[in-house]
Design a protein around this motif. Structure first.
Motif, PDB file in Angstrom:
ATOM      1  N   ASN A  57       0.824  -1.203   0.000  1.00 31.59           N
ATOM      2  CA  ASN A  57       0.000   0.000   0.000  1.00 31.59           C
ATOM      3  C   ASN A  57       0.862   1.258   0.000  1.00 31.59           C
ATOM      4  O   ASN A  57       0.547   2.237  -0.685  1.00 31.59           O
ATOM      5  CB  ASN A  57      -0.935   0.017   1.207  1.00 31.59           C
ATOM      6  CG  ASN A  57      -2.189  -0.798   0.970  1.00 31.59           C
ATOM      7  OD1 ASN A  57      -2.516  -1.151  -0.160  1.00 31.59           O
ATOM      8  ND2 ASN A  57      -2.902  -1.115   2.042  1.00 31.59           N
ATOM      9  N   SER A  58       1.936   1.240   0.775  1.00 30.46           N
ATOM     10  CA  SER A  58       2.829   2.406   0.799  1.00 30.46           C
ATOM     11  C   SER A  58       3.390   2.689  -0.582  1.00 30.46           C
ATOM     12  O   SER A  58       3.491   3.844  -1.015  1.00 30.46           O
ATOM     13  CB  SER A  58       3.964   2.196   1.807  1.00 30.46           C
ATOM     14  OG  SER A  58       3.473   2.158   3.134  1.00 30.46           O
ATOM     15  N   LEU A  59       3.766   1.638  -1.292  1.00 32.66           N
ATOM     16  CA  LEU A  59       4.287   1.805  -2.652  1.00 32.66           C
ATOM     17  C   LEU A  59       3.212   2.396  -3.571  1.00 32.66           C
ATOM     18  O   LEU A  59       3.489   3.308  -4.363  1.00 32.66           O
ATOM     19  CB  LEU A  59       4.764   0.464  -3.190  1.00 32.66           C
ATOM     20  CG  LEU A  59       6.083  -0.077  -2.627  1.00 32.66           C
ATOM     21  CD1 LEU A  59       6.249  -1.546  -2.995  1.00 32.66           C
ATOM     22  CD2 LEU A  59       7.259   0.746  -3.136  1.00 32.66           C
ATOM     23  N   LEU A  60       1.983   1.877  -3.462  1.00 33.57           N
ATOM     24  CA  LEU A  60       0.900   2.382  -4.301  1.00 33.57           C
ATOM     25  C   LEU A  60       0.576   3.836  -3.968  1.00 33.57           C
ATOM     26  O   LEU A  60       0.352   4.653  -4.869  1.00 33.57           O
ATOM     27  CB  LEU A  60      -0.346   1.511  -4.130  1.00 33.57           C
ATOM     28  CG  LEU A  60      -0.270   0.105  -4.711  1.00 33.57           C
ATOM     29  CD1 LEU A  60      -1.514  -0.697  -4.336  1.00 33.57           C
ATOM     30  CD2 LEU A  60      -0.109   0.149  -6.233  1.00 33.57           C
ATOM     31  N   TRP A 116       6.963  -2.588  16.001  1.00 30.93           N
ATOM     32  CA  TRP A 116       7.509  -1.325  15.507  1.00 30.93           C
ATOM     33  C   TRP A 116       8.396  -1.564  14.294  1.00 30.93           C
ATOM     34  O   TRP A 116       8.348  -0.803  13.314  1.00 30.93           O
ATOM     35  CB  TRP A 116       8.302  -0.621  16.614  1.00 30.93           C
ATOM     36  CG  TRP A 116       8.960   0.650  16.167  1.00 30.93           C
ATOM     37  CD1 TRP A 116      10.291   0.866  15.968  1.00 30.93           C
ATOM     38  CD2 TRP A 116       8.300   1.879  15.836  1.00 30.93           C
ATOM     39  NE1 TRP A 116      10.517   2.152  15.549  1.00 30.93           N
ATOM     40  CE2 TRP A 116       9.314   2.797  15.459  1.00 30.93           C
ATOM     41  CE3 TRP A 116       6.980   2.290  15.827  1.00 30.93           C
ATOM     42  CZ2 TRP A 116       9.026   4.108  15.075  1.00 30.93           C
ATOM     43  CZ3 TRP A 116       6.693   3.592  15.448  1.00 30.93           C
ATOM     44  CH2 TRP A 116       7.710   4.479  15.070  1.00 30.93           C
ATOM     45  N   ARG A 117       9.194  -2.613  14.307  1.00 35.85           N
ATOM     46  CA  ARG A 117      10.046  -2.916  13.152  1.00 35.85           C
ATOM     47  C   ARG A 117       9.194  -3.153  11.913  1.00 35.85           C
ATOM     48  O   ARG A 117       9.486  -2.618  10.836  1.00 35.85           O
ATOM     49  CB  ARG A 117      10.918  -4.139  13.451  1.00 35.85           C
ATOM     50  CG  ARG A 117      11.930  -4.449  12.353  1.00 35.85           C
ATOM     51  CD  ARG A 117      12.602  -5.798  12.560  1.00 35.85           C
ATOM     52  NE  ARG A 117      11.669  -6.908  12.367  1.00 35.85           N
ATOM     53  CZ  ARG A 117      11.301  -7.362  11.175  1.00 35.85           C
ATOM     54  NH1 ARG A 117      11.779  -6.804  10.055  1.00 35.85           N
ATOM     55  NH2 ARG A 117      10.454  -8.372  11.072  1.00 35.85           N
ATOM     56  N   ARG A 118       8.140  -3.920  12.047  1.00 36.28           N
ATOM     57  CA  ARG A 118       7.282  -4.216  10.897  1.00 36.28           C
ATOM     58  C   ARG A 118       6.492  -2.981  10.458  1.00 36.28           C
ATOM     59  O   ARG A 118       6.295  -2.760   9.254  1.00 36.28           O
ATOM     60  CB  ARG A 118       6.327  -5.366  11.235  1.00 36.28           C
ATOM     61  CG  ARG A 118       7.053  -6.669  11.565  1.00 36.28           C
ATOM     62  CD  ARG A 118       6.085  -7.827  11.695  1.00 36.28           C
ATOM     63  NE  ARG A 118       6.742  -8.993  12.279  1.00 36.28           N
ATOM     64  CZ  ARG A 118       6.205 -10.195  12.343  1.00 36.28           C
ATOM     65  NH1 ARG A 118       4.975 -10.409  11.838  1.00 36.28           N
ATOM     66  NH2 ARG A 118       6.857 -11.206  12.893  1.00 36.28           N
ATOM     67  N   LEU A 123       6.316   1.291   6.084  1.00 37.97           N
ATOM     68  CA  LEU A 123       6.205   2.706   5.721  1.00 37.97           C
ATOM     69  C   LEU A 123       7.437   3.237   5.000  1.00 37.97           C
ATOM     70  O   LEU A 123       7.450   4.388   4.564  1.00 37.97           O
ATOM     71  CB  LEU A 123       5.959   3.554   6.977  1.00 37.97           C
ATOM     72  CG  LEU A 123       4.657   3.283   7.725  1.00 37.97           C
ATOM     73  CD1 LEU A 123       4.591   4.155   8.972  1.00 37.97           C
ATOM     74  CD2 LEU A 123       3.442   3.529   6.841  1.00 37.97           C
ATOM     75  N   GLU A 124       8.452   2.411   4.867  1.00 39.76           N
ATOM     76  CA  GLU A 124       9.711   2.874   4.278  1.00 39.76           C
ATOM     77  C   GLU A 124       9.534   3.453   2.875  1.00 39.76           C
ATOM     78  O   GLU A 124      10.197   4.437   2.526  1.00 39.76           O
ATOM     79  CB  GLU A 124      10.735   1.741   4.272  1.00 39.76           C
ATOM     80  CG  GLU A 124      12.139   2.180   3.895  1.00 39.76           C
ATOM     81  CD  GLU A 124      12.686   3.272   4.800  1.00 39.76           C
ATOM     82  OE1 GLU A 124      13.353   4.202   4.275  1.00 39.76           O
ATOM     83  OE2 GLU A 124      12.436   3.217   6.023  1.00 39.76           O
TER      84      GLU A 124
END
Length: 298
Positions: A57-60, A116-118, A123-124
């Motif tokens: 989703n972040s990529l989209l 938190w890591r995931r 979101l990267e």
């Protein structure tokens, strides 16, 4: 003066989609976001409160928005101590969570570290493309100012080092006149932005409207509406409010003062009932863009 960005706290709300603000042919997932991003420069993602985001989703989202568009992302409910169903966690982590509400940030540190890591890995793509605004930590009404709360905030400051955090307190004591400076000083030391709010002041435990700026990088204001049903009733009851021009104009001195103290000010409308939020955002954008002389005589 800093850059002021106006938007809403959702672009996917079902009532908004059904209400006709999106034109025919722009009501699918891609069309909605592209249409929204043509009209506003920032939006809040609230789905990440209910479950972890996905990298896809972040990529989209990054692909469907122009350079300079920003996403403010709401922190996962477990991070802030809200009741969280085990089903909202990834399957391999559910056995580590009791499903009961607890002290935010004071649960199993290993579970919080992995979540938190995931969360941040997903979101990267937004961060890499310059589309991540801030991560909104909205703490619950029972999270009042005391030593344990300060320990929670310090813990998140360490865990989230390097990520932009903004904090919204739902307990009004944080901004009591006698505690206001201490609360502001704490967030300043931790490098966290303050989220100021507009809400009905007639309801019990109303959070006062403050114009506190605790980070030179960014300040945030969220307009929740002024429904007398805040804290009770359905979601629609709590957020049903159509801001008048006069109600919004009364905030202009505060907003302009905050914009002078931060590089960037986010003004977000959370009265997501029908098209009330987008209409209020459109009106506020016009008010902020109007020359001072015309505001004074108009």
């Amino acid at each position: 003066m800093g850059n002021t960005l106006v938007g809403t706290c959702s672009w996917t709300d079902a009532k908004l989609v059904a209400g006709g603000w999106y034109p025919p042919g722009r009501r699918d997932a891609e069309g909605r976001l592209r249409y929204y991003a043509e009209r506003f420069p920032v939006v809040e993602v609230d789905s990440t409160y209910y479950g972890l985001p996905s990298e896809r989703n972040s990529l989209l989202w990054a692909e469907r928005t122009p350079d300079g568009f920003l996403f403010d992302v709401k922190a996962f409910s477990l991070f802030t101590g809200h009741p969280t169903r085990s089903a909202a966690l990834p399957p391999d982590l559910r056995s580590l969570h009791s499903g009961r509400p607890g002290d935010p940030g004071l649960g199993d540190p290993g579970l919080l570290d992995e979540l938190w890591r995931r969360f941040t890995t997903a979101l990267e793509p937004l961060r890499r493309t310059g589309r991540l605004g801030t991560l909104l930590f909205q703490f619950p009404p029972w999270f009042g100012p005391d030593d344990r709360a300060e320990a929670v905030l310090r813990g998140w400051s360490r865990r989230a080092a390097g990520w932009p955090l903004a904090v919204e307190f739902r307990h009004p004591d944080w901004w009591r006149p006698d505690l206001r400076q201490a609360s502001a000083d704490l967030l300043t030391r931790l490098g966290m932005s303050t989220v100021s709010v507009d809400m009905a002041q007639s309801v019990a435990d109303a959070v006062p409207p403050v114009d506190v700026v605790t980070s030179p990088r960014r300040a945030v204001v969220r307009f929740h509406g002024r429904s007398a049903s805040w804290g009770s009733g359905s979601k629609e009851d709590r957020f049903r409010h159509a801001y008048t021009t006069d109600e919004l104009a009364a905030w202009l001195p505060r907003l302009r003062s905050m914009a002078e103290r931060a590089e960037e000010l986010h003004v977000l409308f959370n009265n997501c009932c029908g098209d009330a939020a987008v209409r209020a955002a459109e009106t506020m954008s016009g008010l902020l863009a109007a020359p001072a002389a015309s505001r004074a005589t108009g």
